[in-house]
Design a protein around this motif. Structure first.
Motif, PDB file in Angstrom:
ATOM      1  N   GLU A 242       6.915   2.541  -3.551  1.00  0.00           N
ATOM      2  CA  GLU A 242       6.997   1.109  -3.626  1.00  0.00           C
ATOM      3  C   GLU A 242       5.099   0.510  -2.572  1.00  0.00           C
ATOM      4  O   GLU A 242       4.899   1.565  -2.409  1.00  0.00           O
ATOM      5  CB  GLU A 242       7.682  -0.075  -2.770  1.00  0.00           C
ATOM      6  N   GLY A 271       7.716  -1.760   0.909  1.00  0.00           N
ATOM      7  CA  GLY A 271       6.720  -0.441   1.217  1.00  0.00           C
ATOM      8  C   GLY A 271       6.381  -0.157   2.210  1.00  0.00           C
ATOM      9  O   GLY A 271       5.920   1.035   2.086  1.00  0.00           O
ATOM     10  N   GLY A 274       3.018   2.333   2.254  1.00  0.00           N
ATOM     11  CA  GLY A 274       2.808   3.326   1.134  1.00  0.00           C
ATOM     12  C   GLY A 274       2.930   4.734   1.499  1.00  0.00           C
ATOM     13  O   GLY A 274       3.248   5.403   2.596  1.00  0.00           O
TER      14      GLY A 274
END
Length: 381
Positions: A242, A271, A274
């Motif tokens: 994500e 997320g 990331g």
């Protein structure tokens, strides 16, 4: 606590290395070159309290660098670092941290004039999301008023450090597909003490990152506001990652010999950050809680105090990271204590102790508490 070693990735550091008193010939530039380095001893140990196996190791280390004088704006340098094992608690404790016993750490050509500077080859870099030693090229444009513009490229990277994270990695690509990364970073200072730092990164088959950092510092206090986000570029067949984001707010106060710090870090609820820390990072303030600070929906508070008396420096940092693991909220905490003393301008010692209180549902150290101790003695020349 992140202490990325840096030499050229910021304009101030890159400019500081330039030598404007040019030699008159290439031969003279080599004869007028300078040798620098250090002789160090490093020891670190972990007590994992029922998690992974306890471990420790020690190593002496020698670093050497030769840098030529400047000729018509050009200079060159080469450096290396070598270590060897002197002790370890278990077989492979040393090798698990020190994958190499020695490596060429720097090998570059540098050019600088009043308008710009360029360095190509193996070099140290310290930007928000790009750090350690890199094979690449970095350029600095200084012609824009109140602005320093940095552009960089890297295709191989290694972490080689004898600080609190004591490690010696092999130079390698970040992925088997020969990942390349590019960065554009601007530092704009419209007023004394106020710096805006917008930036953009793109790493092949990893992600694009972008962000804005603002710092304001006076002799009495300082403030930081920082936001960054990622647009993930997952390779074919890889698990979907994500998009992530992070913001950091920090305040600093200086009173006589004391320095106080308070901050807050928040990551994306789905997320996390990331893959923004794939190539380096500078936000995480902790010794051991990086995965928690950068975890999913992480809310991190930290408080620090430092004290300086002549050649003695003392500091303490408390961090509380609340993050999600398998849809459960977990709380990980850490206290980090540091003491350093400069016996002379060349000889210094540093002690670091960190105690991590890990939630039983955490993904750190199998949910078990642990602590770490590091000692360094360094003679620089």
């Amino acid at each position: 606590m992140k202490k990325q070693i840096s030499l050229i990735a910021s304009a101030a550091i890159l400019s500081a290395t330039a030598v404007y008193a040019d030699s008159n010939s290439i031969d003279e530039a080599f004869k007028n070159g300078k040798v620098s380095g250090d002789v160090s001893f490093h020891y670190q140990t972990w007590d994992r309290n029922g998690g992974e196996e306890d471990s420790s190791f020690s190593t002496p280390s020698v670093g050497l660098k030769y840098e030529t004088d400047s000729f018509k704006g050009f200079s060159a340098a080469v450096g290396f670092r070598g270590n060897t094992q002197t002790s370890e608690k278990n077989h492979n404790d040393y090798e698990n941290e020190m994958a190499e016993d020695g490596s060429v750490t720097e090998a570059y050509i540098h050019y600088e004039n009043d308008t710009f500077a360029v360095r190509a080859g193996r070099q140290e870099i310290d930007l928000e999301w790009l750090g350690d030693y890199n094979d690449g090229i970095v350029g600095i444009l200084k012609a824009i008023p109140y602005t320093t513009l940095t552009a960089g490229y890297t295709n191989r990277q290694a972490a080689i450090a004898l600080d609190e994270h004591g490690s010696f990695e092999r130079f390698e690509n970040k992925k088997e597909n020969n990942t390349e990364a590019y960065v554009i970073d601007a530092k704009i200072e419209p007023l004394k003490g106020l710096v805006f730092n917008p930036y953009f990164y793109t790493a092949d088959e990893i992600a694009d990152y972008y962000g804005l950092k603002a710092d304001y510092d006076t002799d009495l206090f300082g403030l930081t506001a920082h936001y960054a986000a990622s647009n993930e570029d997952n390779p074919k067949g890889a698990d979907k990652m994500e998009d992530g984001s992070i913001y950091n707010l920090e305040g600093r106060l200086n009173i006589d010999s004391f320095a106080f710090t308070a901050g807050y870090i928040k990551t994306d609820s789905d997320g996390a950050i990331g893959s923004m820390d794939s190539l380096g990072d500078n936000i995480d303030p902790t010794e051991e809680l990086g995965d928690a600070v950068y975890g999913t929906d992480a809310k991190t508070y930290y408080l620090g105090v430092g004290y300086t008396y002549n050649a003695l420096e003392l500091s303490a940092l408390y961090t509380h990271a609340d993050h999600d693991v398998d849809s459960k909220s977990v709380d990980d905490k850490e206290i980090a204590l540091t003491a350093s003393y400069a016996f002379t301008e060349q000889l210094g010692a540093e002690l670091i102790y960190s105690d991590a209180n890990i939630d039983k549902n955490s993904d750190l150290n199998n949910g078990e508490d642990y602590n770490k101790f590091v000692a360094n003695i360094t003679y620089s020349f």
